[in-house]
Design an enzyme around this catalytic site. Structure first.
Site, PDB file in Angstrom:
ATOM      1  N   LEU A  90       3.391   7.421  -4.761  1.00 15.05           N
ATOM      2  CA  LEU A  90       4.121   7.080  -3.535  1.00 15.05           C
ATOM      3  C   LEU A  90       3.840   5.629  -3.192  1.00 15.05           C
ATOM      4  CD1 LEU A  90       5.747   7.925  -0.981  1.00 15.05           C
ATOM      5  CD2 LEU A  90       3.551   8.464   0.091  1.00 15.05           C
TER       6      LEU A  90
ATOM      7  N   ARG B   4       3.241  -2.132   0.198  1.00 10.52           N
ATOM      8  CA  ARG B   4       3.939  -1.873  -1.058  1.00 10.52           C
ATOM      9  C   ARG B   4       3.150  -2.423  -2.255  1.00 10.52           C
ATOM     10  NH1 ARG B   4       9.081  -0.025  -0.601  1.00 10.52           N
ATOM     11  NH2 ARG B   4      10.113  -0.183   1.433  1.00 10.52           N
ATOM     12  N   ASN B   5       3.392  -1.819  -3.410  1.00 10.10           N
ATOM     13  CA  ASN B   5       2.826  -2.274  -4.686  1.00 10.10           C
ATOM     14  C   ASN B   5       1.301  -2.261  -4.695  1.00 10.10           C
ATOM     15  OD1 ASN B   5       5.496  -2.848  -5.603  1.00 10.10           O
ATOM     16  ND2 ASN B   5       5.414  -4.801  -4.493  1.00 10.10           N
ATOM     17  N   ARG B   6       0.732  -1.439  -3.844  1.00 10.44           N
ATOM     18  CA  ARG B   6      -0.720  -1.291  -3.756  1.00 10.44           C
ATOM     19  C   ARG B   6      -1.437  -2.566  -3.313  1.00 10.44           C
ATOM     20  NH1 ARG B   6       0.841   3.199  -3.787  1.00 10.44           N
ATOM     21  NH2 ARG B   6      -0.083   5.009  -4.809  1.00 10.44           N
ATOM     22  N   LEU B   7      -0.725  -3.498  -2.737  1.00  6.86           N
ATOM     23  CA  LEU B   7      -1.346  -4.718  -2.218  1.00  6.86           C
ATOM     24  C   LEU B   7      -1.688  -4.485  -0.742  1.00  6.86           C
ATOM     25  CD1 LEU B   7       0.816  -7.486  -3.932  1.00  6.86           C
ATOM     26  CD2 LEU B   7      -1.436  -6.611  -4.588  1.00  6.86           C
TER      27      LEU B   7
END
Length: 231
Positions: free
Chosen positions: A12, A201-204
């Site tokens: 997710l 978002r994007n695990r950042l």
């Protein structure tokens, strides 16, 4: 490979707004209070934050092995978050032995979490008694009936203990109908570190951390230094 073994099956992407240095409050107390209030507002407006005060509490045993469990945050002010429990429970015993504690408020639907690390300070009997008297009568009886963390054979023994104490302390509608058990109390996390996590978002993700640099409350700006950690 089963679906549960696939690392990407439940992926997710977090769509939270995160948190920046420009918007974070001046003190960890002000920022935490803001996020807690917003979680409470969300819980009243939507069903995706059912218990905004759910607090995961971690302690360690004598061998250094961690224990974590979820309680409810019942106290929250500039001194730190607090909760009630049986003082002879596993958490109470481990706190007495080491004093170390970590706790976290997590709101997945909001992509937010607050982490608290520090030492545990026992709540005063006045604070405990004041809160205990505000609990529903049945919850006060349960505090007597359950010796937290102790083994018991079947549920019947627990229900029998509840019935026994209910008869001993009948409900007359008063705050003092049920006395505070000697083995029941609470603790406050005296923080050395408070981290605000915001999912992005994007695990950042964002991780802004207030670290203690001097004595003072959570609302004393001079007691804290702000830094960012990589996600």
């Amino acid at each position: 490979m089963s679906d549960m073994q696939r690392s990407d099956t439940l992926h997710l992407d977090y769509t939270g707004e995160g948190i920046s240095e420009a918007e974070v409050a001046a003190t960890p107390w002000q920022q935490a209070r803001r996020w807690v209030d917003e979680a409470v507002e969300r819980s009243q407006a939507q069903a995706d934050v059912p218990e905004p005060f759910a607090l995961s509490v971690a302690t360690v045993d004598a061998a250094g092995r961690p224990n974590v469990r979820t309680v409810l945050m019942r106290f929250f002010d500039e001194r730190g978050p607090g909760f009630v429990t049986g003082t002879e429970s596993t958490k109470g015993i481990e706190i007495a032995a080491t004093g170390g504690i970590a706790a976290a408020l997590t709101w997945p639907a909001m992509f937010r979490a607050i982490r608290f690390r520090g030492t545990a300070e026992e709540l005063s009997r006045e604070e405990v008694a004041g809160y205990f008297g505000s609990r529903p009568w049945a919850s006060r009886i349960s505090a007597w009936a359950s010796r937290q963390s102790q083994p018991i054979e079947g549920r019947a023994g627990l229900e029998e203990a509840y019935a026994r104490y209910a008869a001993q302390f009948p409900d007359r509608g008063n705050a003092d109908d049920v006395p505070v058990p000697d083995f029941w109390g609470g603790y406050r996390v005296v923080c050395d570190e408070v981290e605000f996590w915001g999912g992005r978002r994007n695990r950042l993700h964002d991780r802004l951390v207030f670290s203690r640099v001097a004595p003072g409350s959570l609302d004393d700006a001079a007691a804290w230094s702000l830094s960012r950690r990589q996600p």
